[in-house]
Design a protein around this motif. Structure first.
Motif, mmCIF file in Angstrom:
data_model
loop_
_atom_site.group_PDB
_atom_site.id
_atom_site.type_symbol
_atom_site.label_atom_id
_atom_site.label_comp_id
_atom_site.label_asym_id
_atom_site.label_seq_id
_atom_site.Cartn_x
_atom_site.Cartn_y
_atom_site.Cartn_z
ATOM 1 N N LYS A 95 7.929 5.923 -12.554
ATOM 2 C CA LYS A 95 8.140 4.821 -11.613
ATOM 3 C C LYS A 95 6.906 3.944 -11.436
ATOM 4 N N THR A 96 5.982 3.995 -12.385
ATOM 5 C CA THR A 96 4.808 3.112 -12.329
ATOM 6 C C THR A 96 4.739 2.209 -13.552
ATOM 7 N N GLN A 97 5.792 2.159 -14.359
ATOM 8 C CA GLN A 97 5.775 1.355 -15.579
ATOM 9 C C GLN A 97 6.019 -0.117 -15.248
ATOM 10 N N VAL A 98 5.826 -0.944 -16.245
ATOM 11 C CA VAL A 98 6.088 -2.375 -16.112
ATOM 12 C C VAL A 98 6.574 -2.886 -17.465
ATOM 13 N N TYR A 99 7.733 -3.549 -17.474
ATOM 14 C CA TYR A 99 8.318 -4.103 -18.703
ATOM 15 C C TYR A 99 9.445 -5.040 -18.297
ATOM 16 N N GLY A 100 10.034 -5.717 -19.281
ATOM 17 C CA GLY A 100 11.191 -6.562 -19.040
ATOM 18 C C GLY A 100 10.928 -7.833 -18.263
ATOM 19 N N GLY A 101 9.694 -8.350 -18.301
ATOM 20 C CA GLY A 101 9.385 -9.576 -17.588
ATOM 21 C C GLY A 101 8.801 -9.372 -16.216
ATOM 22 N N ALA A 102 8.588 -8.132 -15.782
ATOM 23 C CA ALA A 102 8.048 -7.850 -14.454
ATOM 24 C C ALA A 102 6.523 -7.811 -14.505
ATOM 25 N N GLY A 103 5.911 -7.723 -13.346
ATOM 26 C CA GLY A 103 4.466 -7.617 -13.222
ATOM 27 C C GLY A 103 4.103 -6.611 -12.146
ATOM 28 N N ARG A 104 2.930 -6.037 -12.267
ATOM 29 C CA ARG A 104 2.472 -5.019 -11.305
ATOM 30 C C ARG A 104 0.959 -5.046 -11.245
ATOM 31 N N VAL A 105 0.415 -4.801 -10.059
ATOM 32 C CA VAL A 105 -1.028 -4.690 -9.870
ATOM 33 C C VAL A 105 -1.340 -3.230 -9.565
ATOM 34 N N TYR A 106 -2.235 -2.656 -10.350
ATOM 35 C CA TYR A 106 -2.633 -1.260 -10.185
ATOM 36 C C TYR A 106 -3.965 -1.218 -9.435
ATOM 37 N N PRO A 107 -3.976 -0.708 -8.190
ATOM 38 C CA PRO A 107 -5.235 -0.676 -7.434
ATOM 39 C C PRO A 107 -6.198 0.356 -7.994
ATOM 40 N N ALA A 108 -7.461 0.243 -7.560
ATOM 41 C CA ALA A 108 -8.462 1.210 -8.007
ATOM 42 C C ALA A 108 -8.212 2.592 -7.404
ATOM 43 N N ASP A 109 -7.660 2.633 -6.210
ATOM 44 C CA ASP A 109 -7.330 3.900 -5.575
ATOM 45 C C ASP A 109 -6.224 4.585 -6.365
ATOM 46 N N PRO A 110 -6.438 5.811 -6.858
ATOM 47 C CA PRO A 110 -5.416 6.473 -7.702
ATOM 48 C C PRO A 110 -4.184 6.931 -6.941
ATOM 49 N N THR A 111 -4.051 6.584 -5.678
ATOM 50 C CA THR A 111 -2.871 7.004 -4.918
ATOM 51 C C THR A 111 -1.586 6.487 -5.553
ATOM 52 N N TRP A 112 -1.657 5.364 -6.255
ATOM 53 C CA TRP A 112 -0.455 4.784 -6.848
ATOM 54 C C TRP A 112 0.186 5.712 -7.865
ATOM 55 N N GLN A 113 -0.577 6.636 -8.437
ATOM 56 C CA GLN A 113 -0.021 7.530 -9.446
ATOM 57 C C GLN A 113 0.983 8.514 -8.851
ATOM 58 N N SER A 114 0.791 8.901 -7.589
ATOM 59 C CA SER A 114 1.726 9.814 -6.922
ATOM 60 C C SER A 114 2.648 9.085 -5.958
ATOM 61 N N GLU A 115 2.260 7.893 -5.497
ATOM 62 C CA GLU A 115 3.086 7.096 -4.586
ATOM 63 C C GLU A 115 3.262 5.703 -5.192
ATOM 64 N N PRO A 116 4.258 5.503 -6.025
ATOM 65 C CA PRO A 116 4.434 4.201 -6.702
ATOM 66 C C PRO A 116 4.629 3.031 -5.752
ATOM 67 N N ARG A 117 5.111 3.283 -4.521
ATOM 68 C CA ARG A 117 5.333 2.171 -3.593
ATOM 69 C C ARG A 117 4.031 1.481 -3.214
ATOM 70 N N VAL A 118 2.900 2.154 -3.415
ATOM 71 C CA VAL A 118 1.610 1.528 -3.124
ATOM 72 C C VAL A 118 1.391 0.338 -4.044
ATOM 73 N N SER A 119 1.909 0.429 -5.271
ATOM 74 C CA SER A 119 1.770 -0.644 -6.256
ATOM 75 C C SER A 119 3.153 -1.238 -6.507
ATOM 76 N N PRO A 120 3.593 -2.218 -5.720
ATOM 77 C CA PRO A 120 4.973 -2.727 -5.843
ATOM 78 C C PRO A 120 5.189 -3.450 -7.159
ATOM 79 N N LEU A 121 6.383 -3.273 -7.715
ATOM 80 C CA LEU A 121 6.779 -3.966 -8.936
ATOM 81 C C LEU A 121 7.362 -5.321 -8.567
ATOM 82 N N ARG A 122 6.830 -6.377 -9.197
ATOM 83 C CA ARG A 122 7.295 -7.740 -8.937
ATOM 84 C C ARG A 122 8.106 -8.198 -10.145
ATOM 85 N N PHE A 123 9.395 -8.435 -9.939
ATOM 86 C CA PHE A 123 10.289 -8.772 -11.048
ATOM 87 C C PHE A 123 10.786 -10.201 -10.892
ATOM 88 N N VAL A 124 10.890 -10.908 -12.006
ATOM 89 C CA VAL A 124 11.353 -12.292 -12.030
ATOM 90 C C VAL A 124 12.811 -12.299 -12.474
#
Length: 775
Positions: A79-108
């Motif tokens: 749940k941390t991937q990005v493909y199909g025209g979407a974009g995502r920002v991965y913060p420096a804090d590694p919390t996003w690896q266990s909590e994907p909601r920290v790094s929201p997926l932005r889809f067009v």
């Protein structure tokens, strides 16, 4: 930190490099990853603009949706991937690896939304950069910032534009200033600001002017009702923020909750809390009543707006005369979506949404049924219509007139013997025309050709023939004239109609070749008959009979027509799919808008539920008190101290000013001289639905000129009419009529009217419900 341009992934080695960067625990900068859509080389999201906006705060990568994106997806947590025209920002804090909601997926979903999604990614990258402490690092010498002051000249979207003291322009980014704060909560137009200006990005850093949290909280006194923002909601506690960087966790008992906390609070909601103490900071909500007004929140920057505000009250319900009439059959038919056939379902949905947004919009199940009907090649019939809906007279779907008449209930019923709607048959190859035979048994290709032969028409040019058979080439004597080539203009995409010149009948069955050329008198070959340029016999071109040539031409024509029909159907099907895609995307936008509206409505309902529970608690406490107990309200104990109601009211106003104005503010907000109108004290005694203490508090705020800073008071001038341009109501002596609210968000809210005299002196006039009773 150095400026990084956009990196485009082109190989598996690039994917492995990006994966290592994202999973590196020593990474200090956020990383922006933008993907392209399937089969496209350019991303809809503007990666170049992201790189330009964030500068050296984050790296920007672009990955194509292909085997490379699948390789990247397989290397990242779920749940941390990005493909199909979407974009995502991965913060420096590694919390996003266990909590994907920290790094929201932005889809067009649509190309026109690419700009909005690009803005979201820029905001995410800046917020993560602020949280990671990137801005606190030293900048290169070439990027030395200089200190400037300026004035905010405008706010566009989430950027504030500042005109600096040197005439240059700079911008303020709230994401790089305070976490989770909008630009309208940070600055306002006309405000003076100061800070360090980056010469490259032209950003103004105003963090040095931010008010410390301790100083902001020192403006409150114990017992004050203040505003706070809900940060997190758990099963047994709720975390609120009284100022950016200052959070406190309240238990269910402290929050005054008698049910599930998730039913009473939501993240981001603004609530009222009572300040119990400063050291340590103690807050509670169980004693908050609906009539308690909160003090305005402090500003983040000097001279700025409050950093949070209570949401505005909901609009009042429409008047009885403006209420819509009861919906009858005609209204229902008008509000219902049109009954489109299988070719017009999407167009009708788009027209309905463009004409009245939200009215006639199908629900997801109905829209899915329409799409399935289109794919199956059948007409879509809503469940409200009978299955025996009549077909159109042209056989192209449902009769819309008959269906509309049925929906309106005008007595026009569809024919009972109408055949059911059946899927239109798919077009297939047309049958070849039957081969006609001449009396001698020779087949004829077409009527036009037989008539041409009979009438002796001159032969017409035909397409360039292929290579002649070997025995034909051998039969031509040496030195005979060659056939003139066919002009390019006669070569058409579809085979033209052939007109065959007369020729002798073929020889007996089994003959290998036709008879040779005629012999001259000297025994040599006779010269060929004169022919027009481009005119040939069928035998000389193909060695086939005219009927066989005509049959082949008919086959190619038929195949060309079938191919054109199939191509037209494919284009129509593609157009329909595009329309369906646009309709689904528009419907998704409407669902998102309705979801936001429901969230706002849910917040208002949660506030009402908390207020109702608070009222019930206070009523239960009052009912549980022994009858002989002394009155708990001080205003009940001091009532009746004076015979004159005006003197009693003046004494109570003086007590309210002494109790509710802090010692530090008494010099800033002294109690001025004022007048009491002849009916004011009587109206206060007769007022129902508002505590006397509340009325006295509002009077003190009006007299000390603090009511203008309270949003709940809604202080404004009264007009002489209901029109927006009506003049202000004034007396003969020049006094201006003013109104201030005692209540808000409730039916028949109570109000206080007063006159502001020419010298600024206040004359209290009357309290009541309606304007007609007040002035």
């Amino acid at each position: 930190m150095e400026d990084l341009s956009v990196r485009h992934i082109a190989s598996e080695a690039d994917v492995d490099e990006l994966t290592s960067l994202l999973l590196d625990p020593r990474r200090t900068n956020p990383v922006v990853v933008v993907s392209t859509r399937q089969g496209e080389s350019e991303a809809w999201i503007d990666a170049e603009r992201i790189a330009e906006e964030v500068g050296d705060l984050a790296q920007v990568w672009v990955v194509p949706t292909s085997s490379l994106s699948w390789r990247l997806a397989g290397a990242l947590p779920a749940k941390t991937q990005v493909y199909g025209g979407a974009g995502r920002v991965y913060p420096a804090d590694p919390t996003w690896q266990s909590e994907p909601r920290v790094s929201p997926l932005r889809f067009v979903t649509r190309r026109e939304l690419a700009t909005t999604v690009t803005d979201h990614l820029i905001s995410d990258a800046m917020s993560f950069a602020l949280a990671s402490g990137v801005l606190s690092g030293a900048r290169p010498p070439s990027r030395m910032a200089t200190h400037h002051t300026g004035v905010v000249t405008g706010i566009i979207q989430q950027r504030a534009f500042v005109e600096l003291d040197n005439g240059a322009m700079a911008t303020i980014c709230p994401e790089l200033t305070v976490a989770d704060v909008q630009v309208s909560e940070l600055v306002e137009v006309g405000q003076q600001v100061s800070g360090m200006v980056d010469p490259v990005t032209k950003r103004l850093d105003v963090r040095e002017s931010l008010s410390p949290g301790a100083d902001a909280m020192a403006l409150y006194n114990p017992g004050d009702v203040i505003l706070a923002q809900v940060v997190r909601v758990g099963m047994k506690n709720v975390t609120v923020r009284s100022f950016p960087g200052i959070e406190r966790q309240l238990t269910a008992e402290q929050a005054g909750a008698s049910g599930e906390l998730t039913d009473l609070f939501s993240p981001g909601e603004v609530v009222r809390v009572r300040l119990v103490g400063h050291a340590p900071l103690e807050l509670r909500m169980d004693d908050i009543t609906p009539s308690d007004d909160a003090r305005p929140a402090p500003s983040l920057l000097p001279g700025g707006p409050p950093w949070i505000r209570l949401p505005p009250p909901p609009p009042p319900p429409p008047a009885d005369d403006a209420a819509p009439a009861a919906s009858g059959p005609a209204d229902i038919a008008e509000a219902a979506p049109a009954v489109p056939d299988d070719d017009e379902a999407v167009d009708a949905g788009r027209d309905a949404s463009a004409g009245a947004r939200g009215r006639g919009r199908p629900n997801p199940r109905e829209l899915g049924a329409r799409v399935a009907a289109r794919k199956a090649g059948v007409a879509y019939v809503p469940p409200s219509l009978p299955s025996s809906a009549p077909e159109r007279s042209d056989g192209g779907g449902i009769d819309r007139v008959a269906c509309a008449a049925h929906a309106h209930g005008d007595g026009t019923e569809p024919a009972t013997d109408a055949p059911p709607v059946r899927p239109a048959p798919k077009p297939g190859p047309r049958p070849f025309p039957p081969r006609r035979m001449l009396p001698g048994g020779e087949p004829v290709a077409s009527v036009a050709e037989s008539e041409s032969i009979a009438d002796g028409d001159a032969p017409r040019p035909v397409p360039k023939p292929g290579p002649r058979p070997a025995h034909r080439r051998a039969a031509r004597p040496a030195g005979a004239p060659t056939v003139a080539p066919v002009a390019p203009a006669v070569v058409e995409p579809a085979p033209p109609e052939l007109v065959v010149s007369p020729h002798p009948k073929p020889g007996p069955k089994g003959a290998g070749v036709r008879p040779g050329p005629a012999m001259a008198s000297d025994g040599g070959p006779a010269a060929p008959p004169p022919q027009a340029h481009g005119a040939f016999t069928v035998g000389e071109i193909t060695g086939l009979t005219s009927a066989e040539v005509d049959n082949l031409v008919g086959q190619y024509k038929n195949r060309a027509e079938v191919a054109e029909e199939r191509e037209a159907q494919a284009r129509e099907r593609a157009d329909g799919l595009r329309r369906e895609r646009d309709d689904l995307s528009e419907y998704a936008d409407q669902v998102a808008h309705e979801r936001n509206e429901l969230q706002h409505q849910g917040g208002r309902l949660r506030t009402k539920l908390r207020d109702a529970q608070s009222t019930v608690r206070h009523l239960r406490k009052a009912a549980a008190a022994p009858p002989s107990a002394a009155p708990a309200n001080i205003w009940e104990r001091v009532s009746g101290m004076f015979v004159d109601p005006d003197k009693q009211l003046r004494w109570e106003i003086s007590m309210a000013w002494t109790l509710y104005v802090s010692p530090e503010d008494k010099d800033r907000f002294p109690l001025p001289d004022y007048d009491i109108g002849p009916d004011f004290a009587t109206s206060v005694e007769r007022l129902q639905g508002v505590a006397r203490e509340k009325v006295l508090t509002v009077i003190v705020n009006v007299l000390t000129n603090r009511a203008k800073d309270s949003e709940g008071r809604n202080l404004h001038r009264l007009r002489s009419g209901s029109a927006g341009g009506a003049p202000t109501r004034k007396r003969d002596d020049g006094a201006v009529a003013m109104r201030v609210a005692l209540q808000r968000g409730t039916p028949a809210a109570r109000q206080l009217h007063f006159w502001r005299l020419s010298g600024g002196r206040i004359e209290l006039h009357r309290v009541g419900v309606h304007d007609a009773e007040l002035l």
